[in-house]
Write a protein that holds these residues in place. Sequence first.
Motif, PDB file in Angstrom:
ATOM      1  N   ALA A 199       9.395 -38.392 -14.837  1.00 15.52           N
ATOM      2  CA  ALA A 199       8.460 -38.190 -15.938  1.00 15.52           C
ATOM      3  C   ALA A 199       8.619 -39.331 -16.930  1.00 15.52           C
TER       4      ALA A 199
ATOM      5  N   PHE B 215       5.925 -30.597  -5.640  1.00 14.97           N
ATOM      6  CA  PHE B 215       6.532 -31.824  -6.150  1.00 14.97           C
ATOM      7  C   PHE B 215       6.286 -31.963  -7.651  1.00 14.97           C
ATOM      8  N   ARG B 216       5.075 -31.624  -8.090  1.00 15.04           N
ATOM      9  CA  ARG B 216       4.717 -31.786  -9.508  1.00 15.04           C
ATOM     10  C   ARG B 216       5.567 -30.910 -10.418  1.00 15.04           C
TER      11      ARG B 216
ATOM     12  N   LYS C   1       0.999 -31.949 -15.440  1.00 21.93           N
ATOM     13  CA  LYS C   1       1.697 -31.780 -14.169  1.00 21.93           C
ATOM     14  C   LYS C   1       0.863 -31.051 -13.122  1.00 21.93           C
TER      15      LYS C   1
ATOM     16  N   ARG D  49      10.666 -37.119  -8.699  1.00 27.33           N
ATOM     17  CA  ARG D  49       9.637 -37.275  -9.732  1.00 27.33           C
ATOM     18  C   ARG D  49      10.281 -37.793 -11.001  1.00 27.33           C
TER      19      ARG D  49
ATOM     20  N   ASN E  11      12.264 -37.318  -1.919  1.00 25.86           N
ATOM     21  CA  ASN E  11      11.277 -37.445  -2.990  1.00 25.86           C
ATOM     22  C   ASN E  11      11.954 -37.244  -4.339  1.00 25.86           C
TER      23      ASN E  11
ATOM     24  N   ALA F 266       6.139 -41.068  -8.839  1.00 25.23           N
ATOM     25  CA  ALA F 266       6.610 -40.426  -7.615  1.00 25.23           C
ATOM     26  C   ALA F 266       7.242 -41.488  -6.732  1.00 25.23           C
ATOM     27  N   TRP F 267       8.520 -41.332  -6.464  1.00 27.14           N
ATOM     28  CA  TRP F 267       9.205 -42.294  -5.594  1.00 27.14           C
ATOM     29  C   TRP F 267       9.549 -41.583  -4.304  1.00 27.14           C
TER      30      TRP F 267
ATOM     31  N   ARG G 117      12.261 -46.396 -13.479  1.00 29.21           N
ATOM     32  CA  ARG G 117      11.361 -45.872 -14.492  1.00 29.21           C
ATOM     33  C   ARG G 117      11.027 -46.956 -15.521  1.00 29.21           C
TER      34      ARG G 117
ATOM     35  N   HIS H 214       3.458 -40.124 -14.685  1.00 26.13           N
ATOM     36  CA  HIS H 214       4.376 -39.514 -13.729  1.00 26.13           C
ATOM     37  C   HIS H 214       4.587 -40.502 -12.592  1.00 26.13           C
TER      38      HIS H 214
ATOM     39  N   ASP I 180      12.659 -33.527 -13.752  1.00 26.26           N
ATOM     40  CA  ASP I 180      12.724 -34.974 -13.818  1.00 26.26           C
ATOM     41  C   ASP I 180      14.006 -35.494 -13.158  1.00 26.26           C
TER      42      ASP I 180
END
Length: 377
Positions: free
Chosen positions: A131, A87-88, A49, A129, A127, A139-140, A167, A137, A92
């Motif tokens: 997982a 963001f990271r 991450k 994230r 945003n 990112a949308w 996902r 990872h 989830d």
Amino acid sequence: MSDQDAFDRILASLHTAMLDEDQWAATSALIDEACGMAGNTLLVGTGPKDDIEVTCAGFYYRGQRRADLEREYLEVYHPIDERVPRFRQLPDSQIVPIASLYTAEELKTSPVYNEALRRYRGQAGLNVRLAEPEGFHIAWGVADPVTPEGWTAPQLTLLRGLLPHLRHFVQVRQALARAEAQGTSATALLDTTQIGVIHLDRRGRIMAANDRALDFLRRGDGVTDQDGVLGALAPVDHARLGQLIAAALPAAGTPVSGSMLLPRAAGLSRLVVHVKPVGIKQFDFGAQRVAVLVLLVEPDRPPRIDPGLVATTLGLTPAESHVAVQLAEGRTVRDIAATTGRQEGSVHWLLRRIYTKQGISRQVDLVRLVLSIAEFA
């Protein structure tokens, strides 16, 4: 069109795009329209991450890809984007306003927020994230809402409902890419050697399987064939797999994709199982059709070794090279005998001939030799 109708249309389009990445543009446009947003961005990265490397990026606005904005963001803005480390660390599947990932001072001074996101129509966007079990990872990024009222509760509900399906779409595309089977049909996938492929009919029974899947089924390696019904060894896993297949074949409602992990023999990584519905026409006169596609993926399986290259390099016969390659791919003598229809004694005899030709005496030496050829192929 009701929200449920819009959701069903998006899922059907996602299932099509899983086998044909060119359909993602149309799917993205449906999501934009149904959720009332200007566009969306999808980025996929690998690594821990705190050090994710972006390996794929797609910026789409109502179905139109903006490759110029992709390049600009990754090359110019991503290295200086203040929200990236925050963001990271997001949990989830938690949807957050993009603006909340910047400090009050950064909202005034950040080139990314004030220059890029203004032009990308993302200052009022969202945003999330996602997982992924295999270390990826997702990112949308959701662009600004098209109405001045901002985000409504029904819009956010629809977005949250799409997250597990988005996902799964990425997971399946990754599995097919690793198997070099992008842009192929369900039928053509049976020729794939890198992953296991199983076709189920509308009753959920096995119609066909490629050689890789048959290998798993014969050995009961993660999955089993129980009189034509795809199953798993442990009761809890068998029940879960049955639920995934049932969700892909509902008596009424929208078919849904899903994934799970299955345990295997000691020392082997778990098997990733993807279950994907295949569109069936409402009225097909009862013809037998593929209704569900099941993909069996070994996350850490090495690339397939070419027996022809091994035979040429080491001066082996076709039979000898196939035994050498299967041994290097992790199969035991018993496994090789079962998959080739030979007796175990015959396999041992072929191995002794190989040892004599190569001047070696142990299986481990042969495996290293074959893998060294594959490494430089």
